[in-house]
Design a protein around this motif. Structure first.
Motif, short mmCIF file in Angstrom:
data_model
loop_
_atom_site.label_atom_id
_atom_site.label_comp_id
_atom_site.label_asym_id
_atom_site.label_seq_id
_atom_site.Cartn_x
_atom_site.Cartn_y
_atom_site.Cartn_z
N TYR A 87 0.84 -1.20 0.00
CA TYR A 87 0.00 0.00 0.00
C TYR A 87 0.88 1.25 0.00
O TYR A 87 2.03 1.20 0.41
CB TYR A 87 -0.91 0.02 1.23
CG TYR A 87 -1.87 -1.15 1.28
CD1 TYR A 87 -3.13 -1.07 0.70
CD2 TYR A 87 -1.49 -2.35 1.90
CE1 TYR A 87 -4.00 -2.15 0.73
CE2 TYR A 87 -2.35 -3.43 1.93
CZ TYR A 87 -3.61 -3.33 1.35
OH TYR A 87 -4.46 -4.40 1.38
N ASP A 88 0.27 2.33 -0.42
CA ASP A 88 0.98 3.61 -0.30
C ASP A 88 1.03 4.04 1.16
O ASP A 88 2.07 4.48 1.65
CB ASP A 88 0.28 4.68 -1.15
CG ASP A 88 0.40 4.40 -2.64
OD1 ASP A 88 1.54 4.29 -3.12
OD2 ASP A 88 -0.64 4.26 -3.30
N ILE A 89 -0.11 3.94 1.85
CA ILE A 89 -0.20 4.40 3.24
C ILE A 89 -0.92 3.35 4.08
O ILE A 89 -1.95 2.82 3.67
CB ILE A 89 -0.96 5.74 3.35
CG1 ILE A 89 -0.26 6.82 2.51
CG2 ILE A 89 -1.08 6.20 4.80
CD1 ILE A 89 -1.03 8.13 2.43
N ALA A 90 -0.38 3.05 5.25
CA ALA A 90 -1.06 2.22 6.24
C ALA A 90 -1.42 3.12 7.41
O ALA A 90 -0.54 3.67 8.08
CB ALA A 90 -0.17 1.07 6.70
N ILE A 91 -2.72 3.31 7.65
CA ILE A 91 -3.19 4.11 8.78
C ILE A 91 -3.51 3.15 9.92
O ILE A 91 -4.41 2.31 9.81
CB ILE A 91 -4.44 4.93 8.42
CG1 ILE A 91 -4.14 5.87 7.24
CG2 ILE A 91 -4.95 5.71 9.61
CD1 ILE A 91 -5.36 6.61 6.72
N VAL A 92 -2.76 3.24 10.99
CA VAL A 92 -2.97 2.38 12.15
C VAL A 92 -3.85 3.14 13.13
O VAL A 92 -3.44 4.12 13.73
CB VAL A 92 -1.64 1.99 12.82
CG1 VAL A 92 -1.89 1.05 13.99
CG2 VAL A 92 -0.71 1.32 11.80
N GLY A 93 -5.09 2.70 13.25
CA GLY A 93 -6.07 3.39 14.08
C GLY A 93 -7.23 3.88 13.24
O GLY A 93 -7.05 4.79 12.42
N GLY A 94 -8.40 3.30 13.45
CA GLY A 94 -9.57 3.67 12.67
C GLY A 94 -10.55 4.53 13.43
O GLY A 94 -11.76 4.46 13.19
N GLY A 95 -10.04 5.36 14.36
CA GLY A 95 -10.90 6.30 15.06
C GLY A 95 -11.20 7.51 14.20
O GLY A 95 -10.93 7.53 13.00
N VAL A 96 -11.74 8.55 14.82
CA VAL A 96 -12.19 9.70 14.02
C VAL A 96 -11.03 10.40 13.31
O VAL A 96 -11.18 10.85 12.17
CB VAL A 96 -12.97 10.71 14.89
CG1 VAL A 96 -14.30 10.13 15.32
CG2 VAL A 96 -12.16 11.16 16.11
N VAL A 97 -9.86 10.48 13.94
CA VAL A 97 -8.74 11.19 13.31
C VAL A 97 -8.15 10.36 12.17
O VAL A 97 -7.82 10.89 11.11
CB VAL A 97 -7.67 11.55 14.36
CG1 VAL A 97 -6.43 12.13 13.69
CG2 VAL A 97 -8.23 12.54 15.37
N GLY A 98 -8.01 9.05 12.38
CA GLY A 98 -7.49 8.18 11.32
C GLY A 98 -8.39 8.17 10.10
O GLY A 98 -7.92 8.27 8.95
N THR A 115 -3.32 4.07 -2.52
CA THR A 115 -3.93 2.91 -1.88
C THR A 115 -3.66 2.97 -0.39
O THR A 115 -2.54 3.27 0.04
CB THR A 115 -3.37 1.60 -2.47
OG1 THR A 115 -1.95 1.59 -2.32
CG2 THR A 115 -3.72 1.48 -3.94
N VAL A 116 -4.68 2.67 0.40
CA VAL A 116 -4.59 2.85 1.85
C VAL A 116 -5.09 1.61 2.58
O VAL A 116 -6.13 1.04 2.23
CB VAL A 116 -5.41 4.08 2.30
CG1 VAL A 116 -5.50 4.15 3.82
CG2 VAL A 116 -4.80 5.36 1.76
N ALA A 117 -4.33 1.18 3.59
CA ALA A 117 -4.76 0.14 4.51
C ALA A 117 -5.13 0.80 5.83
O ALA A 117 -4.40 1.66 6.32
CB ALA A 117 -3.65 -0.89 4.72
N ILE A 118 -6.27 0.42 6.39
CA ILE A 118 -6.70 0.93 7.69
C ILE A 118 -6.68 -0.25 8.66
O ILE A 118 -7.39 -1.24 8.46
CB ILE A 118 -8.09 1.57 7.62
CG1 ILE A 118 -8.10 2.72 6.62
CG2 ILE A 118 -8.53 2.05 9.00
CD1 ILE A 118 -9.48 3.31 6.36
#
Length: 542
Positions: A87-98, A115-118
């Motif tokens: 992926y281009d970006i992996a966002i760790v944390g699916g809360g409101v800010v993520g 492409t993003v992984a959450i």
């Protein structure tokens, strides 16, 4: 369009070029090599970029045929390095800010193709968002500023939020238990329509997720926890031979390799830690923190009135402030700061006793009502020769009575924390992963949304000039921008917390003078409102 790609094993005693032919589609090599991605973009016959990724091998690329309509073969999130999703970006944390970061990336032309992984272990993440009109209110709310509202409108989430309960407020009253001073704020004082909007956290989160779901943004949700991050070494040089472009291009640095608790492994160019105050990303990245515990807890709940509350109220008590925030539908939210022992007692007491304690704290409890003629009213500041705001003539008001508890009571410990760094190569922190503040001004989540907005904008700027989005030089621009804003707000809030935690005669008089200054000095009041609204101008009169 046909490409002839020659792979040469660097470990071979004799360098043999092994051809692999394909035409615009991905094929697994029959050789024991890693998967790789390859792309070329042609402009009027010139090769502008060649990307490749292959572990332990050298690659020679011959462009057997090329045209301006050549397809981009970089691939999507199904392309893999070492057989793992990339992926281009992996966002760790699916809360409101993520999720807000994902929405912001999806809304901008330069980043919507990423492409993003959450990654979040919350099993509810990704399920259909549904709140019924008669659902009980959430005890957890956020007071979002006009700047945050603008951000929500820009990313397309505000239209979903407006479908659910929320409450604007244009007035606020702040006072002290000593009865020596108070301040009334009105949005008109700073030529604004509102001071803020109170929204239940479940509405905030659901609206953001509805926004991201209704786009074609390439995202994948991993319902798991992050366990480790490693970084692959810098890749070897890639030789590019072409009749139209004979250049040697150095490959970019390695990717971040993420391992999850369910055994999944994936790669990303950038890992964003949006995983809260106990951030696993921050820990694995080795970012130290500075901060302290306040020896205070906040008890939060939702209460009901017989009339609609349209004002935000805050009273400073000996053990900490109590806030009454309008939520709409005759509901308000209570955020009451106190010592840990008292919070335990308040949580366990009966509903009737708790309601009585709340009304006592918001009325005559702990001290008298302030009088507008204290310190001579506004005359003490008449020498400043400044215009008087409309709210300066408003008298002290008593908040509406609480008649019913409408939710459970929740207790949270309070602390201040600031990460020493927000970014390093392929890692960035946003929201509570980077900073936590005292809730007395409701600014914590707004700082997080500011982080998400700034990071997405800076990533877009990087994409525009062809930068690697994981490069530390790019990410440090984000850190430099947000650190100043966050530390400024943290220092002001911490100063307020300390100033109102001491019951001392001379200090009480100084606090009362500060209340009257904010009440009657128009430029000071306007700047306080602007600062609290998210404009980040220091609250000093000019």
């Amino acid at each position: 369009m046909a490409f002839a790609i020659f792979l040469r094993r660097s470990s071979s005693s004799s360098s043999r070029h092994l051809p692999l032919f394909f035409s615009g589609t991905r094929h697994r090599s029959p050789l024991p090599f890693s998967w790789f991605t390859f792309s070329t973009t042609m402009h009027h016959g010139d090769t502008s970029r060649i990307h490749s990724r292959l572990s332990q091998e050298d690659i020679t690329v011959d462009l057997a045929d090329a045209s301006p309509s050549s397809p981009n073969l970089l691939g999507d999130n199904n392309d893999v390095a070492n057989n793992f999703p990339q992926y281009d970006i992996a966002i760790v944390g699916g809360g409101v800010v993520g999720i807000a970061l994902a929405c912001s990336l999806a809304s901008m032309p330069l980043t919507k193709h990423l492409t993003v992984a959450i990654i979040d272990s919350n099993p509810a993440l990704g399920k259909e968002f549904c709140i019924k009109k008669d659902d009980p209110p959430d005890p957890r709310v956020s007071t979002i500023t006009p700047a945050t509202i603008s951000f929500f409108k820009d990313v397309g989430a505000w239209q979903y939020l407006q479908q659910h309960r929320h409450a604007y407020f244009d007035k606020m009253q702040v006072w002290d238990y000593t009865g020596l001073g108070y301040t009334r704020y009105n949005a008109r004082d700073a030529d604004k329509e509102i001071l803020g909007c109170v929204v239940e956290n479940k509405v905030l989160h659901g609206s953001l997720f509805s926004c991201i779901q209704n786009t074609d943004f390439q995202k994948t949700i991993y319902p798991s926890r992050l366990t480790s991050i490693t970084f692959s070494p810098r890749l070897s040089t890639v030789a590019a031979d072409s009749t139209c472009c004979g250049k040697t291009i150095s490959a970019r640095g390695g990717l971040a390799n993420l391992e999850l608790s369910d055994g999944t492994t994936l790669n990303a160019k950038l890992v964003v830690g949006a995983d809260g105050s106990k951030s696993r990303v921050r820990e694995l990245a080795g970012f130290g923190t500075t901060g302290w515990k306040y020896s205070q807890n906040a008890i939060v709940c939702t209460v009901e009135h017989t009339v609609e509350n349209q004002c935000a109220w805050q009273r400073f008590l000996p053990a900490g402030p109590i806030a009454l925030l309008p939520m709409g539908d005759k509901y308000s939210n209570i955020v009451w700061t106190m010592n840990p022992k008292e919070s335990s007692d308040r949580k366990l007491m009966s509903e009737d006793d708790f309601i009585c304690a709340v009304n006592h704290a918001l009325d005559y409890g702990y001290g008298p009502h302030p009088q507008s003629h204290a310190f001579g009213g506004g005359s003490i500041f008449s020498w400043l020769k400044v215009d008087v705001t409309s709210s300066a003539s408003e008298c002290f008001e008593i908040p509406p009575k609480v008649v019913k508890l409408a939710s459970e009571r929740m207790v949270f410990p309070l602390s201040l924390m600031h990460a020493n760094h927000y970014a390093s190569k392929r890692v960035a922190l946003i929201g509570d992963a980077a900073h936590t503040v005292h809730p007395l001004a409701g600014q914590g989540v707004n700082l997080g949304f500011g982080d998400a907005s700034a990071l997405s904008r800076i990533l877009a700027e990087g994409v525009a000039v062809g930068s690697d989005i994981g490069e530390v030089s790019l990410l440090k621009k984000y850190e430099a921008e947000r650190k100043l804003a966050n530390i400024t707000m943290m220092a002001i809030l911490d100063g307020f917390q300390k100033a109102y935690s001491v019951d001392f005669g001379p200090l009480n008089v100084l606090r009362a003078a500060a209340f009257h200054g904010a009440q009657y000095i128009s430029p000071l009041k306007k700047n306080i409102i602007s600062f609290a609204s998210g404009e980040m101008k220091l609250p000093l009169f000019s």
